[in-house]
Write a protein that holds these residues in place. Structure first.
Motif, mmCIF file in Angstrom:
data_model
loop_
_atom_site.group_PDB
_atom_site.id
_atom_site.type_symbol
_atom_site.label_atom_id
_atom_site.label_comp_id
_atom_site.label_asym_id
_atom_site.label_seq_id
_atom_site.Cartn_x
_atom_site.Cartn_y
_atom_site.Cartn_z
ATOM 1 N N PRO A 1 4.263 -26.877 -33.381
ATOM 2 C CA PRO A 1 3.862 -26.728 -34.785
ATOM 3 C C PRO A 1 2.411 -26.272 -34.880
ATOM 4 O O PRO A 1 1.615 -26.498 -33.966
ATOM 5 N N HIS A 2 2.066 -25.602 -35.967
ATOM 6 C CA HIS A 2 0.689 -25.161 -36.174
ATOM 7 C C HIS A 2 0.282 -25.426 -37.623
ATOM 8 O O HIS A 2 1.129 -25.557 -38.507
ATOM 9 N N LEU A 3 -1.016 -25.524 -37.835
ATOM 10 C CA LEU A 3 -1.552 -25.801 -39.164
ATOM 11 C C LEU A 3 -1.867 -24.506 -39.893
ATOM 12 O O LEU A 3 -2.345 -23.545 -39.299
ATOM 13 N N GLU A 4 -1.587 -24.490 -41.189
ATOM 14 C CA GLU A 4 -2.014 -23.403 -42.065
ATOM 15 C C GLU A 4 -3.035 -23.985 -43.039
ATOM 16 O O GLU A 4 -2.729 -24.903 -43.798
ATOM 17 N N VAL A 5 -4.255 -23.453 -42.995
ATOM 18 C CA VAL A 5 -5.339 -23.908 -43.859
ATOM 19 C C VAL A 5 -5.726 -22.754 -44.771
ATOM 20 O O VAL A 5 -6.096 -21.678 -44.292
ATOM 21 N N LEU A 6 -5.642 -22.960 -46.077
ATOM 22 C CA LEU A 6 -5.906 -21.901 -47.043
ATOM 23 C C LEU A 6 -6.951 -22.366 -48.047
ATOM 24 O O LEU A 6 -6.877 -23.491 -48.553
ATOM 25 N N LEU A 7 -7.916 -21.504 -48.339
ATOM 26 C CA LEU A 7 -8.921 -21.771 -49.360
ATOM 27 C C LEU A 7 -8.583 -20.923 -50.577
ATOM 28 O O LEU A 7 -8.552 -19.694 -50.502
ATOM 29 N N TRP A 8 -8.334 -21.580 -51.710
ATOM 30 C CA TRP A 8 -7.869 -20.904 -52.925
ATOM 31 C C TRP A 8 -9.008 -20.740 -53.919
ATOM 32 O O TRP A 8 -9.740 -21.686 -54.197
ATOM 33 N N THR A 9 -9.139 -19.528 -54.463
ATOM 34 C CA THR A 9 -10.156 -19.217 -55.467
ATOM 35 C C THR A 9 -9.466 -18.751 -56.746
ATOM 36 O O THR A 9 -8.638 -17.838 -56.702
ATOM 37 N N PRO A 10 -9.765 -19.353 -57.893
ATOM 38 C CA PRO A 10 -9.119 -18.940 -59.151
ATOM 39 C C PRO A 10 -9.365 -17.461 -59.446
ATOM 40 O O PRO A 10 -10.431 -16.921 -59.162
ATOM 41 N N VAL A 11 -8.347 -16.814 -60.008
ATOM 42 C CA VAL A 11 -8.460 -15.402 -60.382
ATOM 43 C C VAL A 11 -7.819 -15.212 -61.757
ATOM 44 O O VAL A 11 -6.727 -15.737 -62.016
ATOM 45 N N PRO A 12 -8.486 -14.512 -62.673
ATOM 46 C CA PRO A 12 -7.887 -14.299 -63.997
ATOM 47 C C PRO A 12 -6.760 -13.278 -63.922
ATOM 48 O O PRO A 12 -6.884 -12.245 -63.273
ATOM 49 N N THR A 13 -5.647 -13.581 -64.556
ATOM 50 C CA THR A 13 -4.518 -12.652 -64.604
ATOM 51 C C THR A 13 -4.151 -12.277 -66.030
ATOM 52 O O THR A 13 -3.111 -11.674 -66.268
#
Length: 222
Positions: free
Chosen positions: A127-139
């Motif tokens: 198994p492996h880790l997925e690390v994601l940094l989320w930044t708000p974006v206007p749609t």
């Protein structure tokens, strides 16, 4: 049966076995976690969409701190910026579980950090880790559809969508428990776009940036 006929039949059998082997190998390589939609639906991700890169080599908890041990109140150093974990969401969907942490860098610029454990892409893989940094974006009121979306000139293809159950902790602006609609998209260059909302509320959206697990350092709350 003449020797010539026997030789031709033998070669044909060998060719058929090789073709079947190649087909099975291709199918296993293309299989990814989290590509199934609602029960009875086929995967949404098209073949031409780039696959996410694997984390850099290393062992969680040995070569770098395990981000799955992050707690509300901890201080995280992410991309050279010190942030504090204000709250956390613990989510589950179709047996898959992941955690999202709300980060505050002191400038009222809030971002989410998601941590998820994926099974290996092939049988026998660790198994492996997925690390994601989320930044708000206007749609601008865009509603996620089951078709390709164009955002800021970039085409995004649908990957996953569904309803996740969540439990919140700390400061998140979310109820203690509830259901969250989500729709995930990926561009051909690997960029991620996700929509989510509390049921009955407007959609919000964010871009994701993959981070190697070892790129995050953190201090536990005293």
């Amino acid at each position: 049966m003449t020797p010539e006929v026997a030789a031709i039949l033998g070669l044909s059998a060998v060719t058929l076995v090789l073709l079947l082997g190649a087909l099975l190998a291709t199918t296993r390589q293309n299989r990814k976690p989290r590509t199934s939609g609602a029960p009875g639906e086929s995967p949404l991700q098209p073949a031409e969409v780039a696959q996410p890169s694997r984390p850099s080599a290393g062992h969680v908890g040995i070569d770098y701190p395990d981000p799955r041990t992050i707690k509300v109140g901890d201080t995280i150093d992410c991309q050279g910026v010190r942030t504090r974990v204000l709250g956390a969401l613990y989510l589950s969907w179709q047996g898959i579980q992941w955690t999202e942490y709300l980060l505050d860098d002191g400038s009222r610029r809030y971002r989410w950090l998601s941590i998820e454990t994926h099974a290996g892409l092939n049988p026998g893989d660790e198994p492996h880790l997925e690390v994601l940094l989320w930044t708000p974006v206007p749609t601008q009121g865009m509603i996620p559809a089951k078709t390709t979306l164009s955002v800021e000139g970039v085409e995004f293809f649908p990957v996953d969508r569904g309803i996740a159950a969540f439990r919140s902790e700390g400061v998140t602006s979310m109820p203690e428990r509830g259901l969250l609609d989500f729709a995930d998209y990926r561009a051909a260059d690997g960029r991620l776009l996700s929509f989510d909302r509390l049921q009955g509320q407007p959609w919000s959206s964010s871009y994701a940036q993959p981070l190697p697990p070892g790129s995050i350092t953190f201090e536990k709350k005293g």
